[in-house]
Motif scaffolding. Structure first.
Motif, short mmCIF file in Angstrom:
data_model
loop_
_atom_site.label_atom_id
_atom_site.label_comp_id
_atom_site.label_asym_id
_atom_site.label_seq_id
_atom_site.Cartn_x
_atom_site.Cartn_y
_atom_site.Cartn_z
N ASP A 1 5.75 7.31 16.53
CA ASP A 1 4.35 7.38 17.08
C ASP A 1 3.14 6.89 16.19
N SER A 2 3.49 6.39 14.85
CA SER A 2 2.90 6.02 13.83
C SER A 2 2.17 4.87 14.45
N GLU A 3 0.93 4.38 13.95
CA GLU A 3 0.38 3.20 14.54
C GLU A 3 0.43 1.99 13.41
N ALA A 4 1.54 2.09 12.58
CA ALA A 4 1.78 1.13 11.45
C ALA A 4 2.42 0.02 12.25
N PRO A 5 1.85 -1.16 11.64
CA PRO A 5 2.59 -2.33 12.21
C PRO A 5 4.02 -2.20 12.26
N LEU B 1 -5.12 1.63 6.91
CA LEU B 1 -5.46 0.40 6.24
C LEU B 1 -4.62 -0.58 6.69
N ALA B 2 -3.37 -0.56 6.94
CA ALA B 2 -2.52 -1.65 7.46
C ALA B 2 -2.80 -1.94 8.92
N THR C 1 0.79 -1.03 0.04
CA THR C 1 0.10 -0.16 -0.02
C THR C 1 0.75 1.23 -0.08
N ASP C 2 0.36 2.26 -0.74
CA ASP C 2 0.79 3.72 -0.62
C ASP C 2 0.43 4.09 0.88
N ILE C 3 1.07 5.20 1.34
CA ILE C 3 0.76 5.89 2.68
C ILE C 3 -0.34 6.95 2.30
N VAL C 4 0.03 7.81 1.57
CA VAL C 4 -0.92 8.89 1.49
C VAL C 4 -1.97 8.64 0.38
N MET C 5 -3.15 8.46 0.89
CA MET C 5 -4.09 8.04 -0.22
C MET C 5 -5.69 8.80 0.65
#
Length: 130
Positions: A101-105, A74-75, A62-66
């Motif tokens: 701080d991001s909630e990315a896996p 989404l992730a 996935t792209d990040i900025v959408m």
């Protein structure tokens, strides 16, 4: 005659692709399909998430900025649906996108745009083999 799948042929890996840029999405689909992957392309995070709810995928690319739902959200949701899904981000904003701080896996891989096809296919293969 009844067709029976040949069990000696490995099943194609299924990749869900979320990329809002039409040209980039077509480019990625073609590269991944040529490398033998089955790709389900989507132009935004929300439609990709709906597809994830319908069937399992081995990887989310996935792209990040959408629009509608960004790639990080989404992730995060994809990981809630399937903790084993592999996640790879492709973005032009890699330096700022995945801060602490991001909630990315945490096990997600990040590739920066422009991405080279060989690198993309190599990284996808490595993640799916892990």
């Amino acid at each position: 005659m009844i067709f029976k799948p040949d069990s000696t042929i490995p099943a194609m890996h299924k990749i869900l692709l979320a990329e809002d840029d039409n040209d980039m999405r077509r480019f990625l689909v073609k590269a991944l399909e040529n490398a033998g992957f089955q790709v389900s392309p989507h132009d935004n995070g929300m439609s990709a998430y709906q597809r994830l709810r319908e069937e399992p995928f081995e990887m989310l690319l996935t792209d990040i900025v959408m629009p509608e739902m960004d790639g990080i959200e989404l992730a995060r949701r994809a990981s809630e649906l399937d903790p084993d899904i592999k996640i790879m981000f492709i973005t032009g904003f890699a330096a700022v996108a995945l801060n602490a701080d991001s909630e990315a896996p945490k096990n997600a891989k990040v590739l920066s745009k422009p991405v080279h096809l060989r690198e993309l296919v190599s990284e996808v293969n490595k993640m799916l083999a892990a």
